[in-house]
Structure formats: structure tokens, C-alpha cells
Design a protein around this motif. Structure first.
Motif: not given
Length: 336
Positions: A234-246, A253-269
Motif C-alpha cells: 500500500p505504501a508503494q501502490r499507485p494512486t492513479a491508473l491510466i487506461g489506454t482505452t475506456d 475501476i472494477h479491480a480497485a473496487i474488488g480490492l476494497g479501494l474507493a474510486v477516486p478516494g484511494d485511486v484515480s482512474v
């Protein structure tokens, strides 16, 4: 089977007049044309395509080579192109290469055998070798969504590299410093260009992007890529993900939510394309929009001009950032 003579007899005109109406070649008065067209409808007459090609020297058919049809971007593009060709009195031969260079080569052979009047092509690879066969046969080509390097042909495509820079710039302005890129297929020239633009912009900011690219452009593979990227320390986890397509971004987004992360609270996409799905996913996806329908319309216009021995003006295809709900400043603990 109904013949052109049957049409002439039904309409009370000469065979030559019927031929002029059917082939739209030569003057026919409005009233006479109407009688012929009514006879054509009443007798369910279908012109013989081979015979027409022999008479006119043209097939009125255009090959449309696309790498996939089950990907929303290319499905929409195929629809726009087919409708625009139909509006101009041309028929589309849609060829889905399934991201296979070998299948692409087979389709090119088929289009040559069909004596198509022109080709619109989104090549699987940044390799024009197979398309040289069309050029040698005198078939006009317009590249769509990506260039055909080495061929003297026009390309109707946005600046994918600039799009990658736009995605990175948006996240940098929000304050993100740990940014990863996920997407597919890795061999796609537009995907490679977007990644290149992103990596360049981050390097200018003194940052190094984590890049994870897959082979299949589908939701499940992109979700798995994102899950792997986000599953680390978690200390090294990206705070943002760029998708090369929608599609890649929605998978993220689904991967983040599946790991219990909030979008965009924990990770932006952020994604690229602005497909209809981008508006309807929850949360709604921030993305870089490309003028998808305009690409199809311009590509057809360029090809029709070249088929007529003319050169059409190529208008700019601008990209724009569409702000929605999946990007925000990084969480405070990540800044600390």
C-alpha cells in the motif's frame, strides 16, 4: 428472374433508359425516372453486380479492414463507416482481422479478388507490407485510427501520443506522483503511442510510470492487469491508473473496487475514447474523448475523393478532456 427488358416493358421505356436510371448514368426526365423506379420496385429487380462491374469498370464496393468488431470502439466505427458509404451509394465489405496479421493478409487477397474500388484500413501492426499489394494494384487506401508507415496514403486519426500526454498531465495537475498505465493489446500502434506520450510526460516531471500491457483488448484481461498493479505494498501502490482505452479504465475501476479501494478516494482512474460506457459506469469515467464518428465520416470522404482522383481537405481531429467522477487529488496519507 426479372431482367432489364422486363423493367423496360413494365415502364414503357427503352432498355437504354432503364440502364441509365439503374446506373445513374445519363439524363432521364423526372417523370420517366419515376416510372422506371416504380417498375424496379414492383418487379423486385436486383441489378447483377458482376455485370455492372463489367460495364462500368467499378464495383461500388469498399473494403473496410478493422482489427476487432467486439470492441465497442471498432463496432461504432464500423457502423459509422458503413452508413456513410451507403449514403454515397457504395457498399462496405467489413473485414474483421481479429488482431491477426495472417488473417489481415488473407482479407487483402480477398479484396483484391473482389476488385474493390477502395480500402479503409486500421492495420493490426505498424507494418504496411501487405498493403503494398493494394497500392501496386492501383487501389486507393485511407488509413483509419493509425498510420500505414511507408505508404503514400492519408491517415485519418487523432494524435494518440498527445492523448497520452493529456491523461498524464491531468493526473499531475491533481498532485499524483505514483501513476501506472494498464491496457491492451500491446501490439496496437495507438496503444503504443498513448503509452509513449504518457511515459514522456511523466519523465519530464521526474517520474517513472509503471506499465502493464496485455494481449487481449477485453474487460477481463484489463481488470486482471489492474488488480495485479494495485495488489502490492500500500505504501508503494499507485494512486492513479491510466487506461489506454475506456475498456481498460473500466476494468481498472472494477479491480480497485474488488480490492476494497474507493474510486477516486484511494485511486484515480482515467481512460481514453469516451465510449458511451464511460458515461454509464459508476462512478462515471473521466476520459480523453476522441471524435469517433468524425473519424469515420472523414475517412470515407477522403477515400471517395481519392477514388475520384481528387484530394480532400483533412480537418483536424481534436482531443478533449472530459472530467467526470473517477479522478481526484491523491489521498493525504499517500502525500505524507
Amino acid at each position: 428472374m426479372t431482367s432489364i427488358r422486363d423493367i423496360a416493358r413494365q415502364a414503357g421505356v427503352s432498355v437504354t433508359t432503364v440502364s441509365r436510371v439503374i446506373n445513374n448514368n445519363g439524363y432521364v426526365g423526372a417523370a420517366t425516372r419515376a416510372r422506371v423506379e416504380q417498375a424496379v420496385t414492383a418487379l423486385a429487380f436486383t441489378p447483377n453486380a458482376h455485370a455492372r462491374r463489367m460495364r462500368s469498370g467499378t464495383s461500388r464496393m469498399v473494403g473496410v479492414i478493422l482489427p476487432a468488431l467486439d470492441v465497442p470502439f471498432f463496432g461504432i466505427l464500423a457502423h459509422v463507416i458503413e452508413q456513410e458509404l451507403f449514403r454515397r451509394g457504395l457498399q462496405a465489405l467489413i473485414c474483421c482481422t481479429d488482431e491477426s496479421p495472417d488473417q489481415e493478409a488473407d482479407y487483402i487477397s480477398m479484396l483484391l479478388a473482389q476488385q474493390v474500388d477502395g480500402v479503409l484500413a486500421a492495420s493490426v501492426l505498424a507494418d504496411s507490407t501487405q498493403y503494398q499489394r493494394l497500392v501496386d494494384a492501383g487501389v486507393p487506401i485511407v488509413a483509419v485510427d493509425r498510420a500505414l508507415p511507408g505508404l503514400a496514403t492519408v491517415s485519418v486519426a487523432p494524435d494518440h501520443q498527445a492523448g497520452g500526454r493529456m491523461m498524464a498531465e491531468h493526473l499531475l495537475q491533481l498532485g499524483h506522483r505514483r501513476i501506472a498505465v494498464i491496457g491492451a493489446p500491446r501490439h496496437s500502434p495507438p496503444v503504443q503511442a498513448r503509452v509513449q506520450g504518457t511515459v514522456q510526460r511523466l519523465a519530464e516531471a521526474g517520474l517513472r510510470a509503471q506499465v502493464a500491457l496485455g494481449t487481449a483488448h477485453d474487460f477481463d484481461e484489463c481488470r486482471a492487469l489492474a488488480a495485479e498493479v494495485l495488489a502490492g505494498d500500500p505504501a508503494q501502490r499507485p494512486t492513479a491508473l491510466i487506461g489506454t482505452t475506456d475498456i481498460a479504465a473500466i476494468g481498472a475501476i472494477h479491480a480497485a473496487i474488488g480490492l476494497g479501494l474507493a474510486v477516486p478516494g484511494d485511486v484515480s482512474v482515467i481512460g481514453f475514447d469516451d465510449l458511451p460506457e464511460a458515461r454509464y459506469v459508476l462512478p462515471a469515467l473521466t476520459t480523453v474523448a476522441q471524435p469517433l464518428r468524425e473519424i469515420g465520416v472523414q475517412a470515407v470522404a477522403q477515400l471517395v475523393a481519392r477514388m475520384a482522383g481528387e484530394v480532400a481537405v483533412l480537418a483536424e481531429l481534436p482531443l478533449r478532456l472530459v472530467l467526470r467522477d473517477t479522478t481526484a487529488p491523491p489521498p493525504q496519507h499517500s502525500l505524507a
